[in-house]
Enzyme design. Structure first.
Site, PDB file in Angstrom:
ATOM      1  N   GLU A   1      11.671  -2.228  10.686  1.00 46.45           N
ATOM      2  CA  GLU A   1      13.081  -1.812  10.657  1.00 46.45           C
ATOM      3  C   GLU A   1      13.249  -0.442  10.009  1.00 46.45           C
ATOM      4  OE1 GLU A   1      16.283  -1.503  11.754  1.00 46.45           O
ATOM      5  OE2 GLU A   1      16.389  -3.689  11.715  1.00 46.45           O
TER       6      GLU A   1
ATOM      7  N   ALA B   1      16.998 -15.648   0.976  1.00 44.98           N
ATOM      8  CA  ALA B   1      15.769 -15.869   1.747  1.00 44.98           C
ATOM      9  C   ALA B   1      15.314 -17.319   1.701  1.00 44.98           C
ATOM     10  CB  ALA B   1      14.667 -14.959   1.220  1.00 44.98           C
TER      11      ALA B   1
ATOM     12  N   GLY C   1       7.712   3.061  -1.859  1.00 44.53           N
ATOM     13  CA  GLY C   1       6.977   1.924  -2.415  1.00 44.53           C
ATOM     14  C   GLY C   1       7.536   1.511  -3.763  1.00 44.53           C
TER      15      GLY C   1
ATOM     16  N   VAL D   1      13.034   3.363  11.903  1.00 41.45           N
ATOM     17  CA  VAL D   1      14.087   4.049  12.664  1.00 41.45           C
ATOM     18  C   VAL D   1      15.397   3.988  11.895  1.00 41.45           C
ATOM     19  CG1 VAL D   1      15.356   4.162  14.839  1.00 41.45           C
ATOM     20  CG2 VAL D   1      12.977   3.411  14.836  1.00 41.45           C
TER      21      VAL D   1
ATOM     22  N   LEU E   1       2.592   3.843  -3.188  1.00 42.62           N
ATOM     23  CA  LEU E   1       3.641   3.731  -4.221  1.00 42.62           C
ATOM     24  C   LEU E   1       4.328   5.074  -4.436  1.00 42.62           C
ATOM     25  CD1 LEU E   1       2.033   1.355  -6.910  1.00 42.62           C
ATOM     26  CD2 LEU E   1       3.801   0.827  -5.216  1.00 42.62           C
TER      27      LEU E   1
ATOM     28  N   LYS F   1      10.973   8.062  16.683  1.00 40.90           N
ATOM     29  CA  LYS F   1      11.963   6.996  16.541  1.00 40.90           C
ATOM     30  C   LYS F   1      12.558   6.627  17.901  1.00 40.90           C
ATOM     31  CE  LYS F   1      13.035   8.748  11.927  1.00 40.90           C
ATOM     32  NZ  LYS F   1      13.899   9.720  11.224  1.00 40.90           N
TER      33      LYS F   1
ATOM     34  N   ALA G   1       0.853  -1.186   0.000  1.00 42.00           N
ATOM     35  CA  ALA G   1       0.000   0.000   0.000  1.00 42.00           C
ATOM     36  C   ALA G   1       0.889   1.235   0.000  1.00 42.00           C
ATOM     37  CB  ALA G   1      -0.899   0.007   1.239  1.00 42.00           C
TER      38      ALA G   1
ATOM     39  N   ASP H   1       9.792  14.044  14.803  1.00 44.15           N
ATOM     40  CA  ASP H   1      10.173  12.833  14.062  1.00 44.15           C
ATOM     41  C   ASP H   1      11.213  12.025  14.840  1.00 44.15           C
ATOM     42  OD1 ASP H   1      10.507  11.292  11.385  1.00 44.15           O
ATOM     43  OD2 ASP H   1      12.536  11.973  11.846  1.00 44.15           O
TER      44      ASP H   1
END
Lengths: 430, 430
Positions: free
Chosen positions: A131, A34, A16, A134, A12, A207, A10, A203
């Site tokens: 991840e 992976a 994205g 921050v 772009l 974090k 969700a 901001d």
């Protein structure tokens, strides 16, 4: 494990689109690492026709992002919409409620609603990973959650906002004033048109509250962060700090102590021997001090589509590998609430800058106010009068409780000699 | 998952004792983070009676470390014996052969036998982890294996030996010569009585070959590391480098390119704007440059019982969580062998120090040798004659192929004017 991990995205925007580009460019390497391929199956964004430099023709298009939570083929929903509430939060709740795994780069949402979302993820043994929220591409969440997991962390702190660090670095290298550098940064697209979230420290505070939770095993408490920004730092502060052997950086710092959890975002003077003093430009950096590992230091790009996409995909790789646990490293129910620590009792050296009238007795007034508040002066520099007739006085104090410094400044604020609001900053110990 | 993870430890030196101490001190926190407790059930060491400041009376004592591989209650064997072969390797083979998980801090063994051991671990779906083998407490293995997993890594490099960095930092801050600082470091216990492994670069090369494997997905090839140390760095080099805006650091660097895998340990001149220039004392630091994340930088304590124990226990926590995959991030069989790259074609600026006789024509001889080899000089400094009558000439070259620099030096080595072996170092790009 030869089934691909199927992902719905969700949002772009640059991030994205960056995630889709990364998965394509590094696809075969990612599959090797992976153990299976990671495949985007569906996307949602505001404007279907917009040219993003990526081919989305083969992906399911969904107008309402919330629909992604019910996408039959998606194993994971990646939220890159932004905003602490609204559609981002609705999507997070829907995806986790449907038992899907969830990845986000949204620090504001995690700072405000992370605990609720973690509970939802744990209820379904799904992943909830953030991840990228921050320090962008720097794996500090992983560093705390896993790398430093054996340690009791005494404090975690760092440079969490690239815009502020860019501005401070520029002021430093060019001797310019804050407003000029900000305007330049805005023109270059390094700072938002409405820069408040960045330069006023909000901001960084988002974090910081996430880092604190992971470091101390406490429930996230963004509301307890004392927040200050960099608007009041002037070129003279940078120059005086440099002459004293320091650089000025906006630091988010969290410390767990007997009196509770201390969290603050504020400009600090950093000694030149400290690694944070050498973090330049828009980089981010995080320090974690553990009782066995000592001081760990992580540095890298804190924003931008590439680094952020790198962190988002690292989360997806963990999920593809089946290597994820509770979002905050331990079950959400076991995160302990902690009282907000009283910062007044904190002891540190302070930097104080006063702009005073050029007249007899001013120095005595300052010295008296400091003495009466019990603040001992380590050094004091007075610079000749400026064009407006004001005199600059810069003081470095010996270590004293913050409450005493505040008290001295309260006294001085009442003085007719003061020509501007005093500026004070903490000095980070080496 | 309420069953504890049961651990057998071979080797109770400072690190082994540190692991037991850490697990005790941070036990309840570790249980919260790992989801279950981590319990030492058996130990083996040379001398049972030795006072290590820890209580091992409740643990099974085994005289022969190999026996730990067959200990009926141990899920994991931790090897802290050391040595690339001998009992450490025998234990690793036995433990992994018996299907137990295996954790080690042994860089020499992993550098030489990592691939074989990884295959054994994968055959049993057991863990084989070695975070402590590189950069001590700094989670760089995890950083590469997982944090940067989405990236193609262009190069990985860093300060991998704390003893060398301590010596170079001391030479820098005190202007002392190598031999004096080494003797002092040995007296303080910071350097071994036989310091060759450290100061000649072998230890850093072990670590580098492990990092290269993880970064590039290539099979470990320690034998292909070009190894140099810091013995030949003199106080004058440090001073000249500083005057030019550099610091000298022993760097291990690996790069995957079209002509193969390049791996080298050598002293480099590091520009002051590079984060590695600010790594002081015995700290370690690693840089990884990814195609999406950009430059990641990790720093911390590279040795010592606390940091090493922190990394060993982080591995145990991953195993307790069930979050581990193939040791090299991808199946051992899929690691590709890569040819050793020809370093002669590498282009970089170089620092060259020559000690020459103080006589007419020497400079012309040097300049001619450089010209004939096709090396263009960026700067040349000649310092007045020293007590022994020699003159110091320091040259910084423009970017040129290494082979040309080698050729110029080969010519000069034949000259009667040269009073000592020339010293040359690479200059790291910013």
């Amino acid at each position: 494990m030869t089934e691909p991990l199927r992902v719905a995205i969700a949002g772009l925007g640059t991030v994205g689109a960056g995630v889709i580009r990364l998965l394509e460019a590094n696809g075969s390497l990612i599959t090797r690492r992976a153990g299976r391929s990671i495949e985007v199956v569906a996307v949602s964004a505001r404007d279907r026709a917009k040219d993003r430099g990526i081919d989305i023709s083969g992906l399911d298009w969904v107008d309402d992002p919330i629909e992604l939570a019910r996408h039959p083929r998606a194993d994971v929903v990646v939220e890159l919409v932004g905003g602490s509430d609204g559609p981002a939060l609705a999507l997070a709740r829907a995806a986790l409620g449907a038992g899907k795994s969830f990845v986000t780069a949204n620090k504001a949402m995690i700072a405000h609603h992370g605990l609720e979302l973690a509970r939802a993820a744990e209820a379904h043994d799904a992943a909830m990973k953030f991840e990228a929220a921050v320090a962008g591409g720097v794996p500090v969440i992983k560093g705390l959650r896993e790398g430093a997991a054996a340690n009791e962390i005494a404090r975690v702190y760092g440079i969490l906002n690239g815009t502020c660090n860019y501005i401070l670095s520029k002021m430093e290298s060019e001797g310019s004033d804050f407003a000029d550098v900000l305007a330049e940064a805005q023109a270059l697209g390094y700072a938002e048109a409405d820069p408040g979230f960045d330069i006023d420290g909000v901001d960084a505070a988002h974090k910081l509250s996430i880092l604190a939770s992971l470091a101390f095993g406490t429930s996230p408490s963004f509301g307890d962060v004392a927040i200050g920004g960099v608007r009041h730092v002037v070129a003279a502060d940078i120059a005086e700090a440099a002459a004293l052997g320091y650089r000025i950086r906006l630091i988010g710092i969290a410390e767990a102590g007997e009196s509770g959890l201390f969290q603050r975002v504020h400009p600090y003077l950093i000694p030149m021997r400290h690694p944070l003093a050498h973090v330049q430009g828009s980089l981010n950096a995080v320090v974690a001090e553990g009782n066995y590992v000592g001081r760990l230091f992580f540095q890298g790009a804190g924003a931008g589509d590439g680094p952020t996409a790198s962190a988002v995909v690292a989360d997806l790789i963990d999920i593809a590998r089946g290597e994820f646990g509770p979002p905050y490293a331990m079950p959400a129910e076991s995160l302990a609430a902690q009282a907000r620590a009283d910062s007044g009792e904190r002891r540190a050296s302070a930097y104080i800058r006063l702009n005073v009238a050029d007249r007899v007795g001013v120095l005595a007034e300052i010295a008296t106010a400091m003495r009466d508040a019990g603040v001992s002066i380590e050094s004091l520099i007075q610079r000749g009068a400026a064009a407006d007739g004001s005199v600059l006085v810069v003081i470095v104090t010996h270590e004293s409780p913050e409450r005493c410094v505040e008290q001295a400044l309260a006294t001085l604020r009442g003085s007719a000699s003061l020509m501007a609001e005093p500026m004070w900053m903490h000095i980070l110990d080496e």
